[in-house]
Write an enzyme that holds these catalytic residues in place. Structure first.
Site, short mmCIF file in Angstrom:
data_model
loop_
_atom_site.label_atom_id
_atom_site.label_comp_id
_atom_site.label_asym_id
_atom_site.label_seq_id
_atom_site.Cartn_x
_atom_site.Cartn_y
_atom_site.Cartn_z
N LYS A 131 44.66 32.04 36.47
CA LYS A 131 44.44 31.71 37.59
C LYS A 131 44.19 30.26 37.73
CE LYS A 131 42.33 32.63 42.03
NZ LYS A 131 40.99 33.60 42.48
N SER A 206 43.16 35.61 46.56
CA SER A 206 43.87 34.35 46.11
C SER A 206 44.14 34.25 44.56
CB SER A 206 42.66 33.21 46.20
OG SER A 206 41.61 33.59 45.16
N SER A 230 39.87 39.02 46.34
CA SER A 230 40.70 38.20 45.59
C SER A 230 41.54 38.67 44.25
CB SER A 230 40.34 36.88 45.55
OG SER A 230 40.39 36.16 46.64
#
Length: 537
Positions: A131, A206, A230
């Site tokens: 990420k 996210s 997330s």
């Protein structure tokens, strides 16, 4: 007074229900016939769990270079359609794989087992995706904030360092939402990421790019973080596995934004992967020796000795969508399967769950040491974005911030000043709920709960349903570990799933259930194999 309240509540419920039906209809019309699906994963190297890849590389049945080359080729193939990859180290990763092969080739089998055993290098040669919010030496760390485009990380996040020490080789970065605080991965640095099963649908946030790249078959394991869902929402929308561990077990440092000391209890860094069998090996590595000591990951879990509490919805929050019938049905199928396996299963409603949003927001708002969201939007620790001005700039096409970020900035600047009393009350209810659940579940139970009320929504749809993340956020506020499990595809070819929740430090229970559900329901579904006449293939 109670009668009047019931009438008002019913009216608001009806208006909200009709509004959401109209919004759904408009989006269906707007996106009808525009969706595409990624191609089928056919390379056998891409269809093996990380633990199997590592074992085969260690035993020289596979070469690390061939595995890495296959993953890089797949990433290049699918990214033009999904836009999940935002940074790469393909050449470096290939070189590292080649060096690993050369080293292993020079050693005897006995030497390999001494220096590269499963205990020492459980992820030997396995390609890893990261990420973008996590520090990775030499790579960007914008978190979707345009003012951070020039920044490059000077060191690795602790969790990334742990995974590399275990033999994993990072090769690409994945997209996020702006400042990692929205559940669609879209920003003005990298653009918007599309769902591999239907490109008109979102991937969540996210950690949305991470969930997406896993679902395409261009990754097998990845790093995510979760302060309100997330990890779990992206894993649900993309049909892969994800685990939000017990708080504090995995080091959260080395990411932007980072939670303040008081908000750290809500944040969890955890594994995301295509195969349930990789969850425990990943979690062990990510947690490190100190974190693993707090858990019981090697404990054998017998389903016949497990208690299962199935909660089909939040009980009717005014602000949250009703749970899709296909999700209600698949959760009941899971409960029935666990019952057949000997578990003691009970379906119930927990009234306090309808206050999930308020409990999470109250917990967040009372973290007084947290920086303002509009400060994080500026990319610095001192500047503060004027979100009122950003609204005007947005109307003239001049803003470098997304609509959700601007809206969140406004809300965060204004609302907490006036909600102190209600926040205090919500946290009191939260503590009462936590005590109630700890007594109800003990150390031998899991709770089934929808991962989200809707199947993967269309792009921008959450702007009209911004509170649906309450289904995941509540467990951040409670501090309970949760495993998101994929459960096949809907009639429209979208991933189904369920959250398996357990009490703190009993992560092994939900992880064991995840493996059983994968065996029975199939786990990740190869996206190109499922034909849908409304999509382009």
């Amino acid at each position: 007074m109670g009668y009047k309240y019931t009438i008002i509540y019913s009216i608001i419920s009806c208006v909200t229900f009709v509004f959401m039906i109209v919004v759904d209809l408009i989006f269906r019309i707007l996106y009808k016939g525009k969706g595409q699906r990624v191609t089928t994963v056919t390379d056998p190297l891409l269809l093996l769990p990380a633990s199997v890849l590592a074992q085969k590389i260690r035993s020289r049945q596979l070469r690390a270079e061939d595995v890495m080359a296959a993953y890089i080729a797949r990433a290049k193939e699918v990214n033009t359609l999904v836009n999940a990859v935002v940074g790469e180290q393909y050449d470096t990763a290939l070189r590292r794989a080649q060096e690993l092969d050369s080293t292993l080739d020079s050693l005897s089998n006995e030497e390999i087992m001494q220096q590269y055993s499963e205990d020492q290098k459980p992820l030997l040669g396995v390609p890893l995706t990261v990420k973008e919010a996590f520090y990775w030496t030499g790579m960007a760390n914008t978190s979707g904030v345009t003012s951070r485009k020039h920044l490059r990380s000077t060191h690795d996040a602790p969790v990334l360092a742990n995974l590399q020490s275990a033999g994993a080789i990072p090769f690409l970065q994945t997209n996020i939402s702006e400042v990692c605080m929205w559940f669609e991965s879209s920003n003005y640095v990298y653009g918007c990421t599309n769902n591999a099963y239907d490109t008109t649908r979102m991937v969540g946030g996210s950690s949305g790019g991470e969930g997406c790249i896993l679902s395409t078959g261009a990754s097998v394991i990845g790093i995510g973080s979760d302060i309100g869902g997330s990890i779990r929402m992206p894993c649900f929308f993309n049909g892969v596995f994800g685990h939000k561990p017990t708080g504090g077990v995995v080091e959260n440092g080395g990411q932007f934004p980072i939670a303040s000391p008081t908000a750290m209890a809500l944040l969890a860094t955890g594994p995301m992967c295509r195969y349930a069998t990789d969850l425990i090996p990943m979690l062990k590595v990510m947690a490190g020796p100190a974190g693993v000591q707090q858990l019981q990951l090697d404990t054998n879990v017998e389903l016949s000795k497990l208690k299962v509490i199935s909660v089909p919805d939040d009980g009717g929050s005014l602000l949250v969508s009703k749970v899709d019938e296909e999700l209600v049905d698949i959760q009941r199928q899971v409960a029935e399967y666990l019952k057949k396996e000997g578990a003691l299963v009970k379906e119930t409603h927990i009234r306090k769950f309808r206050l999930g949003l308020q409990m999470w927001a109250g917990k967040m708002n009372l973290c007084k040491d947290s920086p303002k969201f509009a400060t994080l939007m500026s990319g610095s620790e001192t500047e503060h974005v004027n979100c009122f001005l950003e609204v005007l700039k947005k109307l003239t096409g001049q803003s470098s911030h997304t609509v959700p970020a601007i809206a969140l900035g406004l809300v965060n600047d204004i609302l907490p000043k006036y909600t102190k009393s209600s926040d205090d009350q919500a946290v009191q209810i939260l503590e009462a709920l936590r005590k109630e659940l700890l007594e109800l579940m003990g150390d031998d139970s899991v709770l089934l709960y929808p991962s989200h009320p809707k199947l993967a929504p269309y792009h921008s749809h959450p702007i009209f349903t911004p509170f649906n993340f309450a289904y995941t956020a509540m467990f951040n506020a409670l501090g309970f570990p949760v495993t998101q499990c994929p459960l096949g595809l809907s009639k429209d070819g979208l991933p189904l799933g369920v959250q398996v929740v357990t009490t703190p430090y009993n992560d092994h229970l939900s992880l064991a259930v995840a493996k059983k559900l994968e065996e029975n329901f199939g786990g990740w579904m190869n996206p190109g194999l499922q034909r849908n006449p409304s999509l382009k293939h």
